[in-house]
Design an enzyme around this catalytic site. Structure first.
Site, PDB file in Angstrom:
ATOM      1  N   ASP A  37       0.851  -1.189   0.000  1.00  0.00           N
ATOM      2  CA  ASP A  37       0.000   0.000   0.000  1.00  0.00           C
ATOM      3  C   ASP A  37       0.885   1.236   0.000  1.00  0.00           C
ATOM      4  O   ASP A  37       2.112   1.137   0.162  1.00  0.00           O
ATOM      5  CB  ASP A  37      -0.929   0.019   1.241  1.00  0.00           C
ATOM      6  CG  ASP A  37      -2.226   0.782   0.980  1.00  0.00           C
ATOM      7  OD1 ASP A  37      -2.176   1.869   0.373  1.00  0.00           O
ATOM      8  OD2 ASP A  37      -3.291   0.291   1.390  1.00  0.00           O
ATOM      9  N   GLY A  80     -13.626   6.119  -1.685  1.00  0.00           N
ATOM     10  CA  GLY A  80     -14.261   6.650  -0.482  1.00  0.00           C
ATOM     11  C   GLY A  80     -15.768   6.656  -0.661  1.00  0.00           C
ATOM     12  O   GLY A  80     -16.286   6.142  -1.658  1.00  0.00           O
ATOM     13  N   TYR A 151     -15.615   7.002 -10.795  1.00  0.00           N
ATOM     14  CA  TYR A 151     -15.217   5.823 -10.010  1.00  0.00           C
ATOM     15  C   TYR A 151     -15.814   4.542 -10.623  1.00  0.00           C
ATOM     16  O   TYR A 151     -15.131   3.533 -10.806  1.00  0.00           O
ATOM     17  CB  TYR A 151     -15.694   6.015  -8.573  1.00  0.00           C
ATOM     18  CG  TYR A 151     -15.348   4.893  -7.634  1.00  0.00           C
ATOM     19  CD1 TYR A 151     -14.046   4.702  -7.204  1.00  0.00           C
ATOM     20  CD2 TYR A 151     -16.337   4.027  -7.166  1.00  0.00           C
ATOM     21  CE1 TYR A 151     -13.730   3.672  -6.331  1.00  0.00           C
ATOM     22  CE2 TYR A 151     -16.034   2.999  -6.299  1.00  0.00           C
ATOM     23  CZ  TYR A 151     -14.725   2.827  -5.879  1.00  0.00           C
ATOM     24  OH  TYR A 151     -14.420   1.798  -5.021  1.00  0.00           O
ATOM     25  N   GLU A 193     -15.147   8.709   4.491  1.00  0.00           N
ATOM     26  CA  GLU A 193     -15.987   7.723   5.170  1.00  0.00           C
ATOM     27  C   GLU A 193     -17.340   7.563   4.473  1.00  0.00           C
ATOM     28  O   GLU A 193     -17.889   8.498   3.936  1.00  0.00           O
ATOM     29  CB  GLU A 193     -16.190   8.110   6.640  1.00  0.00           C
ATOM     30  CG  GLU A 193     -16.908   9.411   6.884  1.00  0.00           C
ATOM     31  CD  GLU A 193     -16.004  10.651   6.784  1.00  0.00           C
ATOM     32  OE1 GLU A 193     -14.860  10.520   6.324  1.00  0.00           O
ATOM     33  OE2 GLU A 193     -16.468  11.745   7.138  1.00  0.00           O
ATOM     34  N   ALA A 195     -21.495   6.065   4.632  1.00  0.00           N
ATOM     35  CA  ALA A 195     -22.602   6.420   5.528  1.00  0.00           C
ATOM     36  C   ALA A 195     -22.567   5.692   6.882  1.00  0.00           C
ATOM     37  O   ALA A 195     -22.759   6.342   7.924  1.00  0.00           O
ATOM     38  CB  ALA A 195     -23.935   6.201   4.825  1.00  0.00           C
ATOM     39  N   THR A 223     -31.976   4.708  -0.283  1.00  0.00           N
ATOM     40  CA  THR A 223     -31.791   3.357   0.266  1.00  0.00           C
ATOM     41  C   THR A 223     -30.475   2.728  -0.190  1.00  0.00           C
ATOM     42  O   THR A 223     -29.960   3.039  -1.262  1.00  0.00           O
ATOM     43  CB  THR A 223     -32.942   2.431  -0.177  1.00  0.00           C
ATOM     44  OG1 THR A 223     -33.045   2.511  -1.609  1.00  0.00           O
ATOM     45  CG2 THR A 223     -34.258   2.833   0.467  1.00  0.00           C
ATOM     46  N   ARG A 224     -29.975   1.806   0.649  1.00  0.00           N
ATOM     47  CA  ARG A 224     -28.774   1.020   0.344  1.00  0.00           C
ATOM     48  C   ARG A 224     -28.881  -0.319   1.071  1.00  0.00           C
ATOM     49  O   ARG A 224     -29.675  -0.481   2.011  1.00  0.00           O
ATOM     50  CB  ARG A 224     -27.495   1.707   0.869  1.00  0.00           C
ATOM     51  CG  ARG A 224     -27.153   3.064   0.278  1.00  0.00           C
ATOM     52  CD  ARG A 224     -26.712   2.962  -1.165  1.00  0.00           C
ATOM     53  NE  ARG A 224     -26.248   4.250  -1.665  1.00  0.00           N
ATOM     54  CZ  ARG A 224     -27.042   5.210  -2.161  1.00  0.00           C
ATOM     55  NH1 ARG A 224     -28.359   5.030  -2.198  1.00  0.00           N
ATOM     56  NH2 ARG A 224     -26.530   6.332  -2.627  1.00  0.00           N
TER      57      ARG A 224
END
Ligand code: GKE
Length: 338
Positions: A37, A80, A151, A193, A195, A223-224
């Site tokens: 990394d 992210g 992304y 970060e 949710a 919604t997720r």
């Protein structure tokens, strides 16, 4: 599940949230693991046999990372939550195209047997995710392509690169599409970060300061589905061990609104909070995983409940917020004293 003693595994992105947990899991399975990394893991030491700081946007660093490696778990990416990916399109597309392209070719040149690419639910077209009560997304619904963000476009192109390396060079590739993975040791502040971590931080801050109002981006009815980290690393491992080369969803198929997520976290914290709905990047209106293919291919799907996962995550983030508030108090005391 057979343990592959003597197999040399590379985890890229091993300083990040999922990569760090995956290294620990693979060590537990008896593998020799190299982690790579730009940075060391932030919150706890790596279990990797070898950890190298390399910049995988650079071709020589990819060659270095893949030397002597049998299997590659490719997690390195500039990424992210919505706050980050909606604001940094050029940087994300540039960095991630370089990482994914160089890593795949370096793995092939250095003779790796298997290569697992971590894609995302962000590849799915925006036009299938305009309703909060969304139809769960099937793997074959990524086309006609229209991801919302740069992304997602990079993920889609790199998925295809894996497919063509599989067809043209017989590299044994795997492609997984994550659906919002969360858990302890994940980014919880600073802007990247997602949710679950953001709301754990806001609710912990509300609890510890006694100011019980928290900001939620949008009306909170978006919604997720959210998948706990232990299920994620187990799913990654099972996919690597399978013979399945097509893209596969990896997520929960329980859909909740962001308001419901906030209520579940407030229950973990044992506080009541008032929600203030503010402007912020909202991404797609609704997203959920269709796990039919996951069940067919792996005979398994994520099992840890959202409540259990949030309880563990909240406890860890409350600890971090407590430390951070204490450090602020110490700084203020010191400033008053001088
Ligand atoms: N991050 C964040 N922070 N999101 C919030 C907040 C907050 O304080 N308040 C409300 N939200 C809302 C966002 O507006 C969005 O509608 C929803 O929560 C989820 O945001 P997220 O967790 O940041 O990211 P997404 O699920 O939209 O997208 C993520 O999807 C993954 C795959 O499913 C991406 O950011 C990728 O990191 C990832 O591939």
């Amino acid at each position: 599940m057979a343990v592959r003693q003597g197999t040399h595994v590379l985890v890229t992105g091993a300083g990040g949230f999922i990569g760090h947990h995956l290294v620990t899991f693979l060590k537990g399975q008896g593998y020799w693991v190299r982690g790579v990394d730009l940075k060391h893991p932030e919150y706890s030491r790596t279990d990797a046999d070898e950890f190298e700081i390399l910049d995988l946007r650079r071709w020589p660093d990819c060659l270095e990372a893949t030397r002597g490696i049998d299997e590659v778990y490719s997690l390195a990416a500039d990424m992210g939550g919505m706050g980050f990916i909606s604001q940094h399109h050029a940087e994300i597309l540039h960095n991630n195209v370089l990482i994914s392209t160089h890593m795949l070719e370096a793995s092939r040149r250095n003779g790796a047997n298997r290569y697992l690419y971590t894609s995302s639910a962000c590849v799915y077209p925006e036009y299938r995710q305009t309703d909060a009560n969304v139809v769960p997304l099937r793997e074959d619904e990524a086309y006609p392509a229209a991801p919302q963000d740069a992304y997602g476009w990079e993920k889609l192109v790199s998925e295809r690169l894996c497919l063509h390396y599989h067809e043209d060079y017989k590299l044994d590739t795997r492609v997984v599409r994550f659906h919002n993975i969360f858990g302890p040791l994940g980014t919880w502040d600073g802007g990247r970060e997602k949710a679950p971590a953001a709301l754990c931080r806001k609710i912990a801050t509300a609890k510890l300061t006694g100011q019980h109002e928290i900001d939620i981006w949008g009306d909170g009815e978006q919604t997720r589905s959210f998948c706990y980290i232990d299920d994620c690393v187990l799913g990654l491992y099972k996919l690597m061990r399978s013979d399945y080369a097509e893209p596969l969803n990896l997520g929960q198929d329980r859909m909740v609104s962001i308001n419901e997520l906030a209520n579940l976290i407030a229950a973990c914290a044992g506080v009541e909070v008032t929600r203030r709905h503010v402007a912020g990047p909202q991404g797609v209106r609704g997203r959920n995983s269709d796990n039919t293919r996951l069940l067919d291919v792996l005979g398994w799907q994520p099992e840890i409940s959202l409540e259990d996962g949030l309880a563990r995550t909240y406890a860890w983030i409350e600890g971090r917020v407590r430390e951070s508030l204490a450090a602020t108090d110490r700084r203020e005391l010191y400033a008053d004293a001088v």
